[in-house]
Scaffold this motif. Structure first.
Motif, PDB file in Angstrom:
ATOM      1  N   GLU A 253      57.045  74.413  30.068  1.00  0.00           N
ATOM      2  CA  GLU A 253      58.019  75.106  29.221  1.00  0.00           C
ATOM      3  C   GLU A 253      59.387  75.147  29.884  1.00  0.00           C
ATOM      4  OE1 GLU A 253      58.511  78.629  26.054  1.00  0.00           O
ATOM      5  OE2 GLU A 253      56.868  78.865  27.501  1.00  0.00           O
ATOM      6  N   ASN A 254      59.411  75.293  31.192  1.00  0.00           N
ATOM      7  CA  ASN A 254      60.688  75.272  31.907  1.00  0.00           C
ATOM      8  C   ASN A 254      61.389  73.932  31.723  1.00  0.00           C
ATOM      9  OD1 ASN A 254      62.645  76.441  33.668  1.00  0.00           O
ATOM     10  ND2 ASN A 254      61.833  75.196  35.332  1.00  0.00           N
ATOM     11  N   VAL A 255      60.608  72.846  31.768  1.00  0.00           N
ATOM     12  CA  VAL A 255      61.166  71.500  31.554  1.00  0.00           C
ATOM     13  C   VAL A 255      61.694  71.362  30.127  1.00  0.00           C
ATOM     14  CG1 VAL A 255      60.526  69.063  31.307  1.00  0.00           C
ATOM     15  CG2 VAL A 255      59.848  70.330  33.350  1.00  0.00           C
TER      16      VAL A 255
ATOM     17  N   ALA B 156      53.590  76.735  32.587  1.00  0.00           N
ATOM     18  CA  ALA B 156      54.828  77.378  33.047  1.00  0.00           C
ATOM     19  C   ALA B 156      55.867  76.319  33.393  1.00  0.00           C
ATOM     20  CB  ALA B 156      54.538  78.268  34.248  1.00  0.00           C
ATOM     21  N   THR B 157      55.445  75.293  34.134  1.00  0.00           N
ATOM     22  CA  THR B 157      56.371  74.211  34.486  1.00  0.00           C
ATOM     23  C   THR B 157      56.805  73.446  33.244  1.00  0.00           C
ATOM     24  OG1 THR B 157      55.265  73.967  36.612  1.00  0.00           O
ATOM     25  CG2 THR B 157      56.666  72.152  35.917  1.00  0.00           C
TER      26      THR B 157
ATOM     27  N   LYS C 271      62.763  73.639  28.166  1.00  0.00           N
ATOM     28  CA  LYS C 271      63.974  74.449  28.000  1.00  0.00           C
ATOM     29  C   LYS C 271      65.205  73.746  28.547  1.00  0.00           C
ATOM     30  CE  LYS C 271      61.927  79.095  28.354  1.00  0.00           C
ATOM     31  NZ  LYS C 271      61.780  80.271  29.251  1.00  0.00           N
ATOM     32  N   ARG C 272      65.029  73.046  29.677  1.00  0.00           N
ATOM     33  CA  ARG C 272      66.170  72.512  30.404  1.00  0.00           C
ATOM     34  C   ARG C 272      66.510  71.057  30.083  1.00  0.00           C
ATOM     35  NH1 ARG C 272      67.481  75.332  35.168  1.00  0.00           N
ATOM     36  NH2 ARG C 272      66.286  77.252  35.446  1.00  0.00           N
TER      37      ARG C 272
END
Length: 499
Positions: free
Chosen positions: A248-250, A245-246, A252-253
């Motif tokens: 994929e968030n990274v 989860a962390t 993306k950003r």
């Protein structure tokens, strides 16, 4: 203006910013642009040279990192002093001469200081290497005695930059036998896995660019990131692998240049990433077009069958770069590692090899090729894994029998290491220092993390000590843990007030 002729050739094939950097750097170092000179603004110079402003911005930033330019707020960009003013000779201060990356980190310096007090009878669970014995030396003697005159002569010549063709051929057979699809153009032989890491981290990301590294991780990865001045985004790693989860968030950003992980036999936790999670990680990397470096150097040391797959097995679009080696099982001094990657990347890495090492010594490659071609390595590995399993089980039994119940033992699923989680209040450095004094050495968890999350962990390597010493080492460690815990309780019950 500067009075300096700058020539930019747009069709030369050399990047425009690189042409500009080279000419300005040369002029500054030669003194053609004097110290303190104010350079044209980025907008002015881009207009004069008919270049995009981003080209000039990039060139100026590079020269600032080189220590040749300095920006002054509201004033502009200036040439700074290239050399200190002349003075009478004085003793050179080597500490001041060194780049910051070349100096020992605080954690490593503290660790080296603690180890100095190690008694002669200390049981050393702190190393990361196998215990070399007669099995390895006898095997080496046999190989060397069977070498022909021509083979001995060739071993004294310069090596091939890509690697010994026979060694690469046998590696291909071995890797394809594990389910991969590689050929000789996908392999580069390196001086151990360390050179492979150095080549990839230097080639795939520039200073300041973002990379993702699992946390905790191998200690030298932390040092290499510091050396190359990468912007590291550490992602928590547990027995199941990276926190998706962390991650994929990274992705993306941030514009991530690559992800570094150990999918099998992780150092320091000893865990194997589940197969389903490996495939998901590769698909995630493909989704965001981010390469993965999978360090599999400990992967042949496994305690269950079938042996787990590495990420490369699930790679259909050449986004996974695999690092491997045989030093961790056979002998650390052999220094044989390799990179498995897309042919285009392998070709790009050959020139850096020429500049750094001129290739891997022929004698080491020749020994490795003989080990693999004759089947002697597999025969040795089978016996070695039996001994590893005996040591691993001995360490597990001793941990369960002697360690306090509040110590969580993450036993090795593969590789060399057990990862012990202590109560949050117990500092690993205190345990390490007391352990050394009591004749048992373990590695402080803080060395393997980018933050403070490792402060209540220690790593131990039961494979690095004789089988008969493992139980005694765990007994000593248990006594130290209990002693510190008791001391901490006494301190908590005492209140000191300054009035």
């Amino acid at each position: 203006m500067l009075g300096l002729k700058i020539v930019v050739e747009k069709g030369s094939g050399v990047p425009l910013f690189k042409q500009l950097i080279d000419q300005l750097r040369t002029a500054i170092i030669r003194g053609e642009i004097s110290e303190g000179t104010r350079l044209p603004s980025e907008r002015e110079l881009s207009k004069l040279l008919r270049l995009n402003r981003s080209v000039v911005v990039k060139a100026y930033n590079e020269l600032k990192m080189d220590g040749l330019l300095d920006s002054r707020s509201g004033s502009g960009t200036y040439v700074i002093s290239v050399r200190p003013p002349h003075k009478e000779f004085d003793m050179i201060s080597w500490g001041e001469q060194l780049n910051s990356w070349a100096t020992v980190t605080a954690g490593s310096a503290r660790w080296a200081s603690v180890l100095k007090g190690r008694p002669d009878d200390c049981i050393r669970f702190d190393t990361g290497i196998p215990l070399v014995g007669s099995e390895q030396t006898n095997l080496l003697k046999g190989i060397l005695s069977d070498l022909t005159e021509d083979e001995l002569k060739s071993s004294l010549d310069y090596p091939s930059l890509r690697g010994n063709p026979d060694l690469i051929k046998y590696l291909c057979l071995r890797l394809n036998g594990s389910g991969m699809h590689v050929n000789s153009s996908n392999i580069l032989i390196t001086i151990g896995a360390e050179e492979a890491v150095y080549l990839l981290f230097s080639a795939l990301a520039r200073p300041g660019e973002t990379i993702v590294v699992e946390n905790p991780t191998y200690i030298n990865i932390i040092n290499i990131c510091r050396m190359f001045q990468h912007r590291v985004l550490p992602i928590d790693r547990n027995s199941e692998g990276l926190d998706f989860a962390t991650l994929e968030n990274v992705l993306k950003r941030s514009r991530v240049k690559f992800i570094y992980t150990m999918s099998c036999s992780h150092n320091p936790t000893g865990s194997n990433m589940p197969e389903g999670k490996k495939e998901s990680l590769v698909r995630l990397a493909e989704k965001y077009s981010v390469p993965i470096i999978d360090d599999t150097v400990f992967s042949e040391i496994q305690y269950s069958r079938p042996a787990p797959k590495t990420l490369k097995y699930y790679d259909h679009h050449n986004c996974v770069i695999e690092i491997g080696g045989i030093s961790k099982a056979y002998a650390p001094g052999l220094r044989i590692g390799w990179i498995v990657a897309d042919e285009a990347l392998i070709e790009k890495l050959i020139e850096p090899v020429r500049m750094i090492s001129l290739g891997v010594p022929n004698i080491s490659q020749l020994v490795a090729a003989k080990l693999l071609s004759t089947g002697e390595y597999d025969s040795f590995l089978k016996k070695y894994l039996g001994l590893c399993l005996d040591k691993k089980e001995a360490a597990k039994r001793a941990c369960l029998r002697y360690l306090p119940a509040y110590v969580k033992v993450n036993e090795a699923q593969g590789g060399n290491f057990f990862w012990l989680e202590l109560p949050a209040s117990l500092d690993c450095w205190k345990l390490v220092a007391e352990g050394i004094r009591s004749g048992v050495a373990v590695s402080p968890g803080s060395l393997f993390t980018f933050d403070s999350s490792g402060r209540n962990f220690v790593r131990l390597n039961p494979l690095g000590v004789p089988l008969e010493q493992i139980e005694e080492g765990i007994i000593r460690l248990s006594k130290v843990i209990e002693s510190i815990k008791m001391s901490d309780r006494n301190e908590e019950s005492t209140v000191s007030v300054v009035v």
